[in-house]
Design a protein around this motif. Sequence first.
Motif, PDB file in Angstrom:
ATOM      1  N   TYR A  50      -0.882  -2.391  -7.160  1.00 46.73           N
ATOM      2  CA  TYR A  50      -2.200  -3.283  -6.868  1.00 46.73           C
ATOM      3  C   TYR A  50      -2.327  -3.118  -5.239  1.00 46.73           C
ATOM      4  CZ  TYR A  50      -5.265  -7.079  -5.674  1.00 46.73           C
ATOM      5  OH  TYR A  50      -6.278  -7.968  -4.974  1.00 46.73           O
ATOM      6  N   VAL A  51      -1.204  -3.542  -4.713  1.00 43.15           N
ATOM      7  CA  VAL A  51      -1.118  -3.521  -3.092  1.00 43.15           C
ATOM      8  C   VAL A  51      -1.382  -1.972  -2.739  1.00 43.15           C
ATOM      9  CG1 VAL A  51      -0.007  -3.938  -1.248  1.00 43.15           C
ATOM     10  CG2 VAL A  51       0.241  -5.630  -2.967  1.00 43.15           C
ATOM     11  N   LYS A  52      -0.696  -1.064  -3.292  1.00 42.41           N
ATOM     12  CA  LYS A  52      -0.853   0.386  -2.995  1.00 42.41           C
ATOM     13  C   LYS A  52      -2.396   0.803  -2.973  1.00 42.41           C
ATOM     14  CE  LYS A  52       3.618   2.494  -3.164  1.00 42.41           C
ATOM     15  NZ  LYS A  52       4.202   3.430  -3.539  1.00 42.41           N
ATOM     16  N   ASN A  53      -2.923   0.368  -4.078  1.00 42.07           N
ATOM     17  CA  ASN A  53      -4.530   0.703  -4.314  1.00 42.07           C
ATOM     18  C   ASN A  53      -5.502   0.169  -3.366  1.00 42.07           C
ATOM     19  OD1 ASN A  53      -3.913   2.428  -6.656  1.00 42.07           O
ATOM     20  ND2 ASN A  53      -4.271   0.687  -8.094  1.00 42.07           N
ATOM     21  N   GLU A 101      -4.402  -0.993  -0.253  1.00 37.29           N
ATOM     22  CA  GLU A 101      -4.230  -0.377   0.973  1.00 37.29           C
ATOM     23  C   GLU A 101      -4.769   1.093   0.885  1.00 37.29           C
ATOM     24  OE1 GLU A 101      -0.066   0.424   3.151  1.00 37.29           O
ATOM     25  OE2 GLU A 101      -0.160   1.428   1.254  1.00 37.29           O
ATOM     26  N   THR A 102      -4.782   1.821  -0.195  1.00 36.90           N
ATOM     27  CA  THR A 102      -5.668   3.036   0.006  1.00 36.90           C
ATOM     28  C   THR A 102      -7.076   2.856   0.242  1.00 36.90           C
ATOM     29  OG1 THR A 102      -3.913   3.994  -1.500  1.00 36.90           O
ATOM     30  CG2 THR A 102      -6.099   5.123  -1.305  1.00 36.90           C
ATOM     31  N   GLN A 103      -7.644   2.071  -0.433  1.00 33.71           N
ATOM     32  CA  GLN A 103      -9.301   1.330  -0.067  1.00 33.71           C
ATOM     33  C   GLN A 103      -9.421   1.128   1.189  1.00 33.71           C
ATOM     34  OE1 GLN A 103     -10.409  -1.419  -3.093  1.00 33.71           O
ATOM     35  NE2 GLN A 103      -9.958  -0.086  -4.660  1.00 33.71           N
ATOM     36  N   LEU A 104      -8.565   0.378   1.770  1.00 36.42           N
ATOM     37  CA  LEU A 104      -8.775  -0.317   3.295  1.00 36.42           C
ATOM     38  C   LEU A 104      -8.500   0.949   4.020  1.00 36.42           C
ATOM     39  CD1 LEU A 104      -9.139  -3.012   4.450  1.00 36.42           C
ATOM     40  CD2 LEU A 104      -6.594  -2.766   4.964  1.00 36.42           C
ATOM     41  N   ILE A 105      -7.587   1.822   3.965  1.00 32.73           N
ATOM     42  CA  ILE A 105      -7.409   2.961   4.837  1.00 32.73           C
ATOM     43  C   ILE A 105      -8.826   3.891   4.977  1.00 32.73           C
ATOM     44  CG2 ILE A 105      -6.107   5.111   5.307  1.00 32.73           C
ATOM     45  CD1 ILE A 105      -3.613   3.453   4.495  1.00 32.73           C
ATOM     46  N   SER A 106      -9.310   4.405   3.732  1.00 37.01           N
ATOM     47  CA  SER A 106     -10.293   5.384   3.383  1.00 37.01           C
ATOM     48  C   SER A 106     -11.511   4.549   3.774  1.00 37.01           C
ATOM     49  CB  SER A 106     -10.578   5.660   1.976  1.00 37.01           C
ATOM     50  OG  SER A 106     -10.755   4.705   1.084  1.00 37.01           O
ATOM     51  N   LEU A 125      -3.245  -4.197   7.230  1.00 38.76           N
ATOM     52  CA  LEU A 125      -2.377  -2.936   6.715  1.00 38.76           C
ATOM     53  C   LEU A 125      -0.786  -3.574   6.835  1.00 38.76           C
ATOM     54  CD1 LEU A 125      -4.203   0.041   7.725  1.00 38.76           C
ATOM     55  CD2 LEU A 125      -3.699  -0.532   5.442  1.00 38.76           C
ATOM     56  N   ARG A 126      -0.373  -4.144   7.959  1.00 39.24           N
ATOM     57  CA  ARG A 126       0.828  -4.628   8.288  1.00 39.24           C
ATOM     58  C   ARG A 126       1.338  -5.578   7.191  1.00 39.24           C
ATOM     59  NH1 ARG A 126       3.853  -1.781  10.327  1.00 39.24           N
ATOM     60  NH2 ARG A 126       5.125  -3.436  11.124  1.00 39.24           N
ATOM     61  N   VAL A 127       0.543  -6.228   6.784  1.00 44.01           N
ATOM     62  CA  VAL A 127       1.075  -7.307   5.894  1.00 44.01           C
ATOM     63  C   VAL A 127       1.163  -6.737   4.594  1.00 44.01           C
ATOM     64  CG1 VAL A 127      -0.307  -9.352   4.261  1.00 44.01           C
ATOM     65  CG2 VAL A 127      -0.451  -9.366   6.654  1.00 44.01           C
ATOM     66  N   PHE A 128       0.245  -5.565   4.133  1.00 46.80           N
ATOM     67  CA  PHE A 128       0.539  -4.703   3.026  1.00 46.80           C
ATOM     68  C   PHE A 128       2.049  -4.096   3.026  1.00 46.80           C
ATOM     69  CE2 PHE A 128      -4.209  -4.154   1.974  1.00 46.80           C
ATOM     70  CZ  PHE A 128      -4.422  -5.348   1.544  1.00 46.80           C
ATOM     71  N   ASP A 129       2.086  -3.327   4.165  1.00 47.44           N
ATOM     72  CA  ASP A 129       3.376  -2.844   4.549  1.00 47.44           C
ATOM     73  C   ASP A 129       4.721  -4.073   4.400  1.00 47.44           C
ATOM     74  OD1 ASP A 129       5.280  -0.571   5.383  1.00 47.44           O
ATOM     75  OD2 ASP A 129       5.323  -2.002   7.170  1.00 47.44           O
ATOM     76  N   HIS A 130       4.534  -5.287   4.907  1.00 46.05           N
ATOM     77  CA  HIS A 130       5.540  -5.988   4.490  1.00 46.05           C
ATOM     78  C   HIS A 130       5.589  -6.457   3.012  1.00 46.05           C
ATOM     79  CE1 HIS A 130       6.775 -10.359   3.954  1.00 46.05           C
ATOM     80  NE2 HIS A 130       7.833  -9.762   4.495  1.00 46.05           N
ATOM     81  N   ARG A 131       4.294  -6.595   2.128  1.00 41.85           N
ATOM     82  CA  ARG A 131       4.614  -6.934   0.837  1.00 41.85           C
ATOM     83  C   ARG A 131       5.100  -5.672   0.067  1.00 41.85           C
ATOM     84  NH1 ARG A 131       6.432  -9.736  -1.999  1.00 41.85           N
ATOM     85  NH2 ARG A 131       6.037  -8.854  -4.246  1.00 41.85           N
ATOM     86  N   LEU A 132       4.792  -4.406   0.399  1.00 39.36           N
ATOM     87  CA  LEU A 132       5.438  -3.255  -0.222  1.00 39.36           C
ATOM     88  C   LEU A 132       6.875  -3.273  -0.049  1.00 39.36           C
ATOM     89  CD1 LEU A 132       2.468  -0.638   0.473  1.00 39.36           C
ATOM     90  CD2 LEU A 132       3.417  -1.524  -1.780  1.00 39.36           C
ATOM     91  N   ARG A 133       7.615  -3.423   1.244  1.00 37.49           N
ATOM     92  CA  ARG A 133       8.937  -3.307   1.427  1.00 37.49           C
ATOM     93  C   ARG A 133       9.794  -4.511   0.688  1.00 37.49           C
ATOM     94  NH1 ARG A 133      10.176  -1.697   7.440  1.00 37.49           N
ATOM     95  NH2 ARG A 133       8.325  -0.037   7.782  1.00 37.49           N
ATOM     96  N   VAL A 134       8.932  -5.821   0.555  1.00 39.83           N
ATOM     97  CA  VAL A 134       9.879  -6.851  -0.299  1.00 39.83           C
ATOM     98  C   VAL A 134       9.647  -6.246  -1.551  1.00 39.83           C
ATOM     99  CG1 VAL A 134       9.567  -9.250  -0.577  1.00 39.83           C
ATOM    100  CG2 VAL A 134       9.226  -8.394   1.478  1.00 39.83           C
ATOM    101  N   GLY A 135       8.659  -5.833  -2.215  1.00 46.38           N
ATOM    102  CA  GLY A 135       8.467  -5.330  -3.529  1.00 46.38           C
ATOM    103  C   GLY A 135       9.368  -4.268  -3.865  1.00 46.38           C
ATOM    104  N   GLU A 136       9.535  -3.351  -2.950  1.00 52.78           N
ATOM    105  CA  GLU A 136      10.620  -2.349  -3.229  1.00 52.78           C
ATOM    106  C   GLU A 136      11.914  -2.613  -3.223  1.00 52.78           C
ATOM    107  OE1 GLU A 136      10.119   0.971  -4.047  1.00 52.78           O
ATOM    108  OE2 GLU A 136       8.051   0.441  -3.917  1.00 52.78           O
TER     109      GLU A 136
END
Length: 180
Positions: free
Chosen positions: A129-132, A134-139, A152-163
């Motif tokens: 969900y976060v990656k999708n 993020e992709t929409q936001l970038i495009s 995008l920084r918040v998404f990066d944080h969420r992705l790192r914690v999730g990983e």
Amino acid sequence: MYELFVLGELMTGEKHGYMLQEILKNAAGPGRQISSGTLYPLLSRLVDSGQIHLRHEEESEGGRLRKVYALTEAGRVRFHELMEEPLESNTDTERLINFKMVYFQYVTKDVRLACLKQYLNHLQTIRKYVKNFETQLISHKPEPAKQRNQLLRVFDHRLRVGEADIEWVTEEIERIEREE
């Protein structure tokens, strides 16, 4: 969720209500405290349903009666049912899986693995969900740019914690699968 906690704590032995409340305060963390108005009605319902037994014990100081709760066989059965219930993805999923993991020693390997695999699926769904998003936001590059960049920084944080969570759960699944 609190029903699982109470039954799980009573799997370790009888406890009085105040002790259950104190343990739950510590287990739930600083952001979520259980009130007496939540715990004691739950304890009453569990007594009424025959899942726990209540006895009164005189307290050594002050001579007050203290309520002591113990698990019944019906409570033991209900505890196992709750441990086997599938996880739902909602705001309490993290807290519920943490409660379940505390009581893993009372359930079978298959139940532990099922809980962790469901949690892994939950984490992977959030990551997707976060990656999708993020992709929409970038495009689409919505304005203002500063806000977009911070998001995008918040998404990066969420992705790192999730990983990190996904890695830990995956390792835990592998560890349990190796158990005899």
